[in-house]
Design a protein around this motif. Sequence first.
Motif, mmCIF file in Angstrom:
data_model
loop_
_atom_site.group_PDB
_atom_site.id
_atom_site.type_symbol
_atom_site.label_atom_id
_atom_site.label_comp_id
_atom_site.label_asym_id
_atom_site.label_seq_id
_atom_site.Cartn_x
_atom_site.Cartn_y
_atom_site.Cartn_z
ATOM 1 N N VAL A 64 10.923 11.425 30.704
ATOM 2 C CA VAL A 64 9.501 11.611 30.429
ATOM 3 C C VAL A 64 8.852 10.249 30.638
ATOM 4 O O VAL A 64 8.916 9.372 29.782
ATOM 5 N N LYS A 65 8.269 10.090 31.813
ATOM 6 C CA LYS A 65 7.692 8.797 32.188
ATOM 7 C C LYS A 65 6.178 8.904 32.139
ATOM 8 O O LYS A 65 5.582 9.781 32.748
ATOM 9 N N GLN A 66 5.590 7.981 31.387
ATOM 10 C CA GLN A 66 4.145 7.864 31.324
ATOM 11 C C GLN A 66 3.766 6.510 31.902
ATOM 12 O O GLN A 66 4.625 5.759 32.352
ATOM 13 N N SER A 67 2.514 6.161 31.875
ATOM 14 C CA SER A 67 2.068 4.929 32.512
ATOM 15 C C SER A 67 2.771 3.680 31.989
ATOM 16 O O SER A 67 3.182 2.825 32.759
ATOM 17 N N ASP A 68 2.940 3.580 30.676
ATOM 18 C CA ASP A 68 3.532 2.362 30.123
ATOM 19 C C ASP A 68 4.733 2.614 29.214
ATOM 20 O O ASP A 68 5.175 1.713 28.509
ATOM 21 N N CYS A 69 5.250 3.821 29.211
ATOM 22 C CA CYS A 69 6.399 4.127 28.344
ATOM 23 C C CYS A 69 7.273 5.213 28.970
ATOM 24 O O CYS A 69 6.809 6.007 29.772
ATOM 25 N N THR A 70 8.541 5.206 28.569
ATOM 26 C CA THR A 70 9.511 6.159 29.100
ATOM 27 C C THR A 70 10.436 6.624 27.980
ATOM 28 O O THR A 70 10.874 5.823 27.157
ATOM 29 N N ASN A 71 10.716 7.921 27.970
ATOM 30 C CA ASN A 71 11.698 8.499 27.050
ATOM 31 C C ASN A 71 12.731 9.250 27.881
ATOM 32 O O ASN A 71 12.378 9.918 28.855
ATOM 33 N N TYR A 72 13.997 9.143 27.481
ATOM 34 C CA TYR A 72 15.071 9.913 28.109
ATOM 35 C C TYR A 72 15.624 10.885 27.076
ATOM 36 O O TYR A 72 16.097 10.476 26.012
ATOM 37 N N ILE A 73 15.555 12.170 27.404
ATOM 38 C CA ILE A 73 16.006 13.238 26.519
ATOM 39 C C ILE A 73 17.238 13.865 27.132
ATOM 40 O O ILE A 73 17.226 14.257 28.304
ATOM 41 N N THR A 74 18.312 13.962 26.345
ATOM 42 C CA THR A 74 19.576 14.506 26.846
ATOM 43 C C THR A 74 19.857 15.855 26.192
ATOM 44 O O THR A 74 19.807 15.979 24.972
ATOM 45 N N ILE A 75 20.157 16.837 27.033
ATOM 46 C CA ILE A 75 20.608 18.154 26.569
ATOM 47 C C ILE A 75 22.074 18.247 26.936
ATOM 48 O O ILE A 75 22.437 18.137 28.112
ATOM 49 N N LYS A 76 22.933 18.420 25.931
ATOM 50 C CA LYS A 76 24.362 18.487 26.190
ATOM 51 C C LYS A 76 25.043 19.305 25.106
ATOM 52 O O LYS A 76 24.803 19.103 23.918
#
Length: 120
Positions: free
Chosen positions: A56-68
């Motif tokens: 989930v990339k926005q202009s000044d921040c990023t989140n990585y979400i893992t489904i496992k």
Amino acid sequence: MIKKADIALFFIILAAGLALSWFTLTMNTDGDKVTITVDGEPFGVYSLFKDQTIEVKQSDCTNYITIKDGCVSMESSTCKNQVCVNTGKISQTKDSIVCLPNKVMVEITSEGGDTDVITG
């Protein structure tokens, strides 16, 4: 002065509160979808049973979400406090992971969705 009716009313209210709390806590069910929203807007809906990592990339921040393995976790985030990363894995409906600084919310939902029913 306390009357017998006051004591009876106290125990009735106490029993009703305990029953409602128990009902609310035990109603979590296994979900099958992961719903991601960014700043209140839908970002995507993903299968809980397909292992993947979502960026989930926005202009000044990023989140990585893992489904496992039927669980979801916030693998990493550019936010300072890392509360969302430390939340850990979720797998039940009504569970969520929220990254307030980045305005990202991850929720477990079921195919039918959560429906409120009023009978009368």
